[in-house]
Design a protein around this motif. Structure first.
Motif, PDB file in Angstrom:
ATOM      1  N   VAL A   1       0.529   8.561  -3.368  1.00  0.00           N
ATOM      2  CA  VAL A   1      -0.628   9.129  -4.137  1.00  0.00           C
ATOM      3  C   VAL A   1      -0.766  10.721  -3.569  1.00  0.00           C
ATOM      4  CG1 VAL A   1      -3.175   9.136  -4.497  1.00  0.00           C
ATOM      5  CG2 VAL A   1      -1.743   6.844  -4.149  1.00  0.00           C
TER       6      VAL A   1
ATOM      7  N   GLY B   1      -4.349   3.086  -4.008  1.00  0.00           N
ATOM      8  CA  GLY B   1      -3.107   3.086  -3.413  1.00  0.00           C
ATOM      9  C   GLY B   1      -2.441   1.694  -3.535  1.00  0.00           C
TER      10      GLY B   1
ATOM     11  N   ARG C   1       1.741   5.460   0.182  1.00  0.00           N
ATOM     12  CA  ARG C   1       1.578   6.398   1.136  1.00  0.00           C
ATOM     13  C   ARG C   1       0.326   7.468   0.581  1.00  0.00           C
ATOM     14  NH1 ARG C   1       7.142   8.720   2.932  1.00  0.00           N
ATOM     15  NH2 ARG C   1       5.856  10.153   3.978  1.00  0.00           N
ATOM     16  N   ILE C   2      -0.653   7.749   1.161  1.00  0.00           N
ATOM     17  CA  ILE C   2      -1.441   8.677   0.699  1.00  0.00           C
ATOM     18  C   ILE C   2      -1.405  10.114   1.392  1.00  0.00           C
ATOM     19  CG2 ILE C   2      -3.873   9.190   0.241  1.00  0.00           C
ATOM     20  CD1 ILE C   2      -4.146   5.803   0.004  1.00  0.00           C
TER      21      ILE C   2
ATOM     22  N   LEU D   1      -9.384   5.949  -2.431  1.00  0.00           N
ATOM     23  CA  LEU D   1      -7.947   5.874  -2.287  1.00  0.00           C
ATOM     24  C   LEU D   1      -7.274   4.397  -2.165  1.00  0.00           C
ATOM     25  CD1 LEU D   1      -7.780   9.255  -0.183  1.00  0.00           C
ATOM     26  CD2 LEU D   1      -7.284   8.789  -2.552  1.00  0.00           C
ATOM     27  N   GLU D   2      -8.111   3.930  -1.281  1.00  0.00           N
ATOM     28  CA  GLU D   2      -7.082   2.402  -0.865  1.00  0.00           C
ATOM     29  C   GLU D   2      -7.231   1.671  -2.230  1.00  0.00           C
ATOM     30  OE1 GLU D   2      -9.535   0.812   2.570  1.00  0.00           O
ATOM     31  OE2 GLU D   2      -8.379   2.021   3.769  1.00  0.00           O
TER      32      GLU D   2
ATOM     33  N   MET E   1       0.888  -1.397   0.160  1.00  0.00           N
ATOM     34  CA  MET E   1       0.061  -0.120   0.036  1.00  0.00           C
ATOM     35  C   MET E   1       1.008   1.306  -0.007  1.00  0.00           C
ATOM     36  SD  MET E   1      -3.201   0.941   0.273  1.00  0.00           S
ATOM     37  CE  MET E   1      -4.199   2.284   0.118  1.00  0.00           C
TER      38      MET E   1
END
Ligand SMILES: Nc1ncnc2c1ncn2[C@@H]1O[C@H](COP(=O)(O)OP(=O)(O)OP(=O)(O)O)[C@@H](O)[C@H]1O
Ligand SMILES: [Mg+2]
Length: 262
Positions: free
Chosen positions: A132, A126, A3-4, A122-123, A1
């Motif tokens: 992101v 991601g 980093r957002i 977003l997930e 995953m």
């Protein structure tokens, strides 16, 4: 995953969009896969890269709120001209005025529901990127609040002027409020921009911001230069437009700090 990270500051014209494009570009240059998301209905980040949304079937609005697909369906590649070294992907979820409709749509929802829609979207994307980066508009619109409720980190760009100091205090107060609903939200860093080294007042602002916010402030300060406007007109990152400039080196160093702060 991945980093957002949202780029946020209620104050306008502090370098959010410029930093989103250039931190993203610098991360991609370092080999990371990066998605830039334009969360501003004015579409400034989208125009920065010279993308005309009229020729596109879908934008971030459909990606977030459309019936089918998701954000991955609206993502387009950003052309990178100077392939100096091996690069990661640099992609963009573009926006246009359609995104203004998000406010109406969100107004009919509960707060938790708004945040959940953004978080799920977003997930989903991601998974496919190392970073992101979301470019937020100034102010605190409903969509921006939902984004702050859904991201992991924020970068707060801030220009080196006394007037801006007040805005910085406001945003940290608001972050504390958002942390009440998104306990995981971290400040990746406060990024000082548009620094004119010849100006005593700018040096004083940097000193005061460091004194007030300590480690939260990035070591690197982005210089003020007309080259940023020129790069935007050429639809290029500053690293592509003027690779040996102090400005390009600054965003490279900021990207490095972002990596280290992960
Ligand atoms: N370091 C810099 N030196 C000189 N000009 C800059 C610098 N960074 C950004 N600019 C210019 O300042 C203007 C505002 O920058 P930018 O659009 O990035 O701010 P913003 O915070 O996204 O604004 P808004 O709040 O309207 O979305 C732009 O014309 C941009 O080219
Ligand atoms: Mg902007």
């Amino acid at each position: 995953m991945g980093r957002i990270i949202a780029l946020a500051n209620q104050k306008g014209g502090v370098g959010k969009t410029t930093s989103c494009a250039n931190v993203g570009g610098a991360l991609a240059e370092r080999g990371y896969d990066v998605l830039l998301m334009d969360m501003d209905a004015r579409g400034d980040l989208t125009s920065y890269f010279g993308i005309n949304t009229e020729t596109l079937e879908a934008t971030v609005y459909e990606g977030l709120f459309g019936e089918s697909g998701g954000l991955s369906d609206v993502v387009i590649a950003v052309e990178q001209t100077n392939r100096r070294r091996k690069k990661g992907r640099l992609e963009l979820a573009p926006a246009d005025i359609d995104l203004a409709g998000a406010a109406l749509l969100l107004a009919n929802m509960e707060f938790g529901e708004r945040q959940e829609i953004v978080k799920e979207a977003l997930e989903e994307v991601g998974e496919s990127y190392d970073f992101v980066l979301l470019d937020l508009p100034p102010g605190l619109e409903m969509l921006s609040v939902a984004v702050l409720g859904a991201v992991d980190e924020i970068i707060v760009p801030q220009q080196c002027s006394f007037l801006a100091l007040h805005g910085l205090r406001q945003i940290t107060d608001n972050i504390e409020r958002v942390q009440e609903i998104n306990a995981g939200l971290q400040i990746c860093g406060i990024l000082l921009t548009m620094h004119d080294r010849r100006t005593v007042h700018h040096r004083e602002v940097i000193r005061m911001v460091r004194q007030a916010f300590g480690q939260l402030v990035f070591e690197t300060v982005v210089p003020q230069t007309i080259r940023f406007q020129d790069a935007a007109i050429a639809h290029q990152t500053i690293m592509e437009y003027d690779p040996n400039s102090e400005a390009a080196k600054a965003y490279g160093a900021v990207a490095q700090e972002v990596v280290e702060r992960g």
